[in-house]
Design a protein around this motif. Structure first.
Motif, short mmCIF file in Angstrom:
data_model
loop_
_atom_site.label_atom_id
_atom_site.label_comp_id
_atom_site.label_asym_id
_atom_site.label_seq_id
_atom_site.Cartn_x
_atom_site.Cartn_y
_atom_site.Cartn_z
N ARG A 188 6.31 3.13 -9.50
CA ARG A 188 6.06 4.55 -9.78
C ARG A 188 5.66 4.75 -11.23
N ARG A 189 4.71 5.65 -11.43
CA ARG A 189 4.35 6.09 -12.78
C ARG A 189 5.28 7.23 -13.17
N LEU A 190 5.81 7.15 -14.40
CA LEU A 190 6.77 8.16 -14.84
C LEU A 190 6.10 9.34 -15.53
N ALA A 191 4.83 9.18 -15.94
CA ALA A 191 4.13 10.25 -16.64
C ALA A 191 2.89 10.64 -15.85
N GLY A 192 2.37 11.84 -16.17
CA GLY A 192 1.14 12.29 -15.54
C GLY A 192 1.40 13.33 -14.47
N ALA A 193 0.29 13.93 -13.97
CA ALA A 193 0.37 15.02 -13.01
C ALA A 193 0.19 14.56 -11.57
N ALA A 194 0.03 13.28 -11.34
CA ALA A 194 -0.20 12.77 -9.98
C ALA A 194 1.03 12.99 -9.12
N ARG A 195 0.78 13.33 -7.84
CA ARG A 195 1.88 13.55 -6.89
C ARG A 195 1.69 12.73 -5.61
N ARG A 196 0.56 12.09 -5.44
CA ARG A 196 0.29 11.37 -4.20
C ARG A 196 1.11 10.09 -4.10
N GLU A 197 1.32 9.67 -2.85
CA GLU A 197 1.99 8.40 -2.59
C GLU A 197 1.08 7.54 -1.72
N SER A 198 1.13 6.24 -1.93
CA SER A 198 0.28 5.31 -1.19
C SER A 198 1.14 4.17 -0.66
N THR A 199 0.83 3.71 0.55
CA THR A 199 1.59 2.63 1.17
C THR A 199 0.64 1.51 1.60
N ILE A 200 1.01 0.28 1.27
CA ILE A 200 0.28 -0.91 1.71
C ILE A 200 1.21 -1.73 2.57
N GLU A 201 0.81 -2.00 3.81
CA GLU A 201 1.61 -2.85 4.69
C GLU A 201 0.93 -4.20 4.77
N LEU A 202 1.62 -5.22 4.28
CA LEU A 202 1.05 -6.56 4.20
C LEU A 202 1.89 -7.52 5.01
N ALA A 203 1.27 -8.22 5.96
CA ALA A 203 2.00 -9.19 6.80
C ALA A 203 2.18 -10.49 6.04
N MET A 204 2.88 -10.40 4.92
CA MET A 204 3.04 -11.53 4.01
C MET A 204 4.52 -11.84 3.81
N ILE A 205 4.84 -13.11 3.79
CA ILE A 205 6.22 -13.55 3.55
C ILE A 205 6.32 -14.00 2.11
N THR A 206 7.19 -13.34 1.34
CA THR A 206 7.36 -13.70 -0.06
C THR A 206 8.74 -13.24 -0.53
N ARG A 207 9.06 -13.55 -1.77
CA ARG A 207 10.34 -13.14 -2.33
C ARG A 207 10.28 -11.66 -2.73
N ARG A 208 11.43 -11.02 -2.77
CA ARG A 208 11.49 -9.60 -3.13
C ARG A 208 10.93 -9.36 -4.55
N ALA A 209 11.25 -10.26 -5.48
CA ALA A 209 10.77 -10.10 -6.85
C ALA A 209 9.24 -10.18 -6.91
N GLU A 210 8.66 -11.08 -6.09
CA GLU A 210 7.21 -11.19 -6.06
C GLU A 210 6.58 -9.94 -5.44
N GLY A 211 7.22 -9.38 -4.42
CA GLY A 211 6.73 -8.15 -3.83
C GLY A 211 6.72 -7.01 -4.84
N GLN A 212 7.76 -6.94 -5.68
CA GLN A 212 7.81 -5.90 -6.70
C GLN A 212 6.71 -6.10 -7.74
N ARG A 213 6.48 -7.35 -8.12
CA ARG A 213 5.42 -7.64 -9.10
C ARG A 213 4.06 -7.23 -8.56
N LEU A 214 3.81 -7.51 -7.28
CA LEU A 214 2.52 -7.17 -6.67
C LEU A 214 2.35 -5.66 -6.55
N ALA A 215 3.43 -4.93 -6.25
CA ALA A 215 3.35 -3.47 -6.19
C ALA A 215 3.01 -2.90 -7.57
N ASP A 216 3.66 -3.42 -8.61
CA ASP A 216 3.37 -2.95 -9.97
C ASP A 216 1.93 -3.25 -10.35
#
Length: 205
Positions: free
Chosen positions: A92-120
């Motif tokens: 999530r961005r903490l600054a700015g006027a944006a309000r939209r949300e986006s979701t990516i569903e990926l059929a990928m097996i990985t570690r939780r930390a790697e998933g967070q890195r890819l989302a960022d």
């Protein structure tokens, strides 16, 4: 791992991975080539490299409004360290006027930390690429290909753009998107630091 649960074309398989991991799959000299988006600058475009449009302009630059961009991005993936359960990484961005949300569903097996890195990474890339460029390249730029990063002066300041499409004709019509290669270099460094060290198993006796 990457799960393919139904017949898919090569494009359908590669596009979600390219968007998530920040690379381009392009044809070069008749071969499919994978290029990371932290690439070096292929060419610094000058006025001689551009063909003026009917209005006498060298290019058209568009900037997406903050309201068009996501404030939060959710990346759904499979956690390989948690009984292969589906989990969601949120960035999530903490600054700015944006309000939209986006979701990516990926059929990928990985570690939780790697998933967070890819989302960022993906959220940063979306915001860094909020500007799009349309231009016509002269035949001098015959060596440029989709995926190449070019430098172009905008309002007197050098800017970096990644060529996303090139159509050949009397001139080379091209689309490009603003890019910050440092995003991908920093993400790669973080991934290397986050990976746990390998431990040699102790042998009994």
């Amino acid at each position: 791992g990457y799960v393919l649960d139904r017949p898919l074309s090569a494009r359908q398989v590669l596009e979600p991975l390219a968007q998530t991991f920040g690379f381009d799959a392009v044809m070069s000299s008749g071969k499919l080539v994978f290029r990371g988006r932290a690439a070096t600058i292929a060419r610094a475009l000058s006025a001689d490299d551009l063909v003026l449009d009917r209005d006498g302009q060298p290019f058209e630059l568009r900037r997406a409004q903050e309201s068009e961009l996501p404030r939060e991005l959710r990346l759904v993936h499979i956690d390989g360290n948690n009984d292969y359960r589906q989990v969601t990484a949120r960035s999530r961005r903490l600054a700015g006027a944006a309000r939209r949300e986006s979701t990516i569903e990926l059929a990928m097996i990985t570690r939780r930390a790697e998933g967070q890195r890819l989302a960022d990474l993906r959220l940063q890339e979306i915001w860094a690429g909020r500007e799009t460029l349309e231009l016509e390249l002269s035949p001098r730029c015959i060596g440029l290909e989709a995926g190449d990063v070019v430098s172009l002066a905008v309002a007197g300041q050098p800017r970096l753009f990644r060529l996303t499409r090139i159509s050949d004709g009397p001139t080379r019509r091209a689309d490009a998107r603003s890019v910050e290669p440092a995003i991908y270099r920093g993400a790669a460094t973080g991934a290397a630091e986050a990976r746990p060290p390998k431990v040699t198993p102790r042998i009994a006796g």
